[in-house]
Design a protein around this motif. Structure first.
Motif, PDB file in Angstrom:
ATOM      1  N   LEU A 178       0.870  -1.182   0.000  1.00  0.00           N
ATOM      2  CA  LEU A 178       0.000   0.000   0.000  1.00  0.00           C
ATOM      3  C   LEU A 178       0.905   1.230   0.000  1.00  0.00           C
ATOM      4  O   LEU A 178       1.082   1.878   1.038  1.00  0.00           O
ATOM      5  CB  LEU A 178      -0.902  -0.015   1.236  1.00  0.00           C
ATOM      6  N   PRO A 179       1.484   1.578  -1.162  1.00  0.00           N
ATOM      7  CA  PRO A 179       2.487   2.649  -1.187  1.00  0.00           C
ATOM      8  C   PRO A 179       1.985   4.005  -0.689  1.00  0.00           C
ATOM      9  O   PRO A 179       2.717   4.712   0.005  1.00  0.00           O
ATOM     10  CB  PRO A 179       2.910   2.717  -2.656  1.00  0.00           C
ATOM     11  N   THR A 180       0.756   4.382  -0.993  1.00  0.00           N
ATOM     12  CA  THR A 180       0.233   5.676  -0.541  1.00  0.00           C
ATOM     13  C   THR A 180       0.099   5.691   0.975  1.00  0.00           C
ATOM     14  O   THR A 180       0.441   6.672   1.632  1.00  0.00           O
ATOM     15  CB  THR A 180      -1.129   5.970  -1.211  1.00  0.00           C
ATOM     16  N   VAL A 181      -0.376   4.593   1.527  1.00  0.00           N
ATOM     17  CA  VAL A 181      -0.525   4.478   2.981  1.00  0.00           C
ATOM     18  C   VAL A 181       0.856   4.475   3.644  1.00  0.00           C
ATOM     19  O   VAL A 181       1.081   5.177   4.639  1.00  0.00           O
ATOM     20  CB  VAL A 181      -1.316   3.202   3.349  1.00  0.00           C
ATOM     21  N   GLU A 182       1.768   3.697   3.083  1.00  0.00           N
ATOM     22  CA  GLU A 182       3.116   3.615   3.661  1.00  0.00           C
ATOM     23  C   GLU A 182       3.802   4.977   3.654  1.00  0.00           C
ATOM     24  O   GLU A 182       4.457   5.362   4.631  1.00  0.00           O
ATOM     25  CB  GLU A 182       3.940   2.567   2.919  1.00  0.00           C
ATOM     26  N   GLU A 183       3.626   5.724   2.572  1.00  0.00           N
ATOM     27  CA  GLU A 183       4.215   7.061   2.482  1.00  0.00           C
ATOM     28  C   GLU A 183       3.602   7.997   3.523  1.00  0.00           C
ATOM     29  O   GLU A 183       4.308   8.769   4.184  1.00  0.00           O
ATOM     30  CB  GLU A 183       4.021   7.629   1.072  1.00  0.00           C
ATOM     31  N   ALA A 184       2.284   7.930   3.685  1.00  0.00           N
ATOM     32  CA  ALA A 184       1.601   8.795   4.657  1.00  0.00           C
ATOM     33  C   ALA A 184       2.012   8.460   6.091  1.00  0.00           C
ATOM     34  O   ALA A 184       2.073   9.349   6.949  1.00  0.00           O
ATOM     35  CB  ALA A 184       0.091   8.658   4.500  1.00  0.00           C
ATOM     36  N   LEU A 185       2.302   7.190   6.349  1.00  0.00           N
ATOM     37  CA  LEU A 185       2.650   6.767   7.709  1.00  0.00           C
ATOM     38  C   LEU A 185       4.142   6.823   8.007  1.00  0.00           C
ATOM     39  O   LEU A 185       4.541   6.648   9.159  1.00  0.00           O
ATOM     40  CB  LEU A 185       2.118   5.349   7.965  1.00  0.00           C
TER      41      LEU A 185
END
Length: 193
Positions: A178-185
């Protein structure tokens, strides 16, 4: 189904439409079943239907549905809206999120429309692909993957974002990374913090 409304009101047709929408129907759907605005007003007066909001009605004796509030919002959007963000998380039972507002994504072209937005509805605008939407009961919702991406770009707290993503992965609702989630976290210790 013909484009011409029936010559006389067809209760069965109206009921079938309402049944698929947790007892709700629009003025236009009633007209397609042969109900004039006057007859519809009569049905409201005698208690066979109730007016939910402008142009949206409910069959009075239809059993209560789980997502009636969402169905009314979806009908308000002319059946073009897709529930998203925190609302979609709640529908999928991902995380402990309890949204106080209903999040609805409408097509980009709706940005220029003058809308009287129902109370407690937050609008988002995006041209969603069919592969980014699915049905949950009587309403259309962004897929778990799209929902997580939207929430990662939005204002969801890191703890709820992490919880939602891990639950979705654990339950097999999303596959892979989940690249978008990983980036946000990333600033908050990452996905597995």
């Amino acid at each position: 189904m013909s484009a011409e409304p029936p010559l006389k009101p067809d209760w069965d047709q109206l009921y079938r439409v309402a049944e698929a929408q947790e007892g709700h129907f629009t003025t236009q759907q009633a007209a397609q079943a042969g109900y004039s605005p006057q007859l519809l007003a009569h049905y409201v007066r005698i208690g066979r239907a109730s007016r939910i909001q402008r142009g949206i009605y409910r069959l009075v004796h239809f059993p209560a549905g789980e997502h009636e509030d969402l169905v009314a919002v979806w009908l308000w959007s002319e059946q073009m809206g897709t529930f998203s963000h925190q609302t979609a998380l709640a529908l999928y039972d991902l995380s402990d999120v309890l949204p106080a507002r209903i999040h609805l994504t409408l097509p980009e072209a709706w940005k220029t429309r003058r809308l009287r937005v129902p109370k407690l509805v937050v609008l988002h605008f995006a041209d969603l692909l069919d592969s980014e939407r699915q049905w949950v009961g009587a309403v259309r919702v962004t897929t778990p993957s799209r929902t997580l991406d939207d929430c990662a770009r939005g204002a969801l707290t890191p703890d709820l974002m992490r919880q939602a993503a891990l639950q979705a992965l654990h339950r097999g609702m999303v596959r892979g990374s989940l690249p978008t989630v990983e980036e946000a976290l990333k600033p908050f210790g990452g996905l597995n913090a």
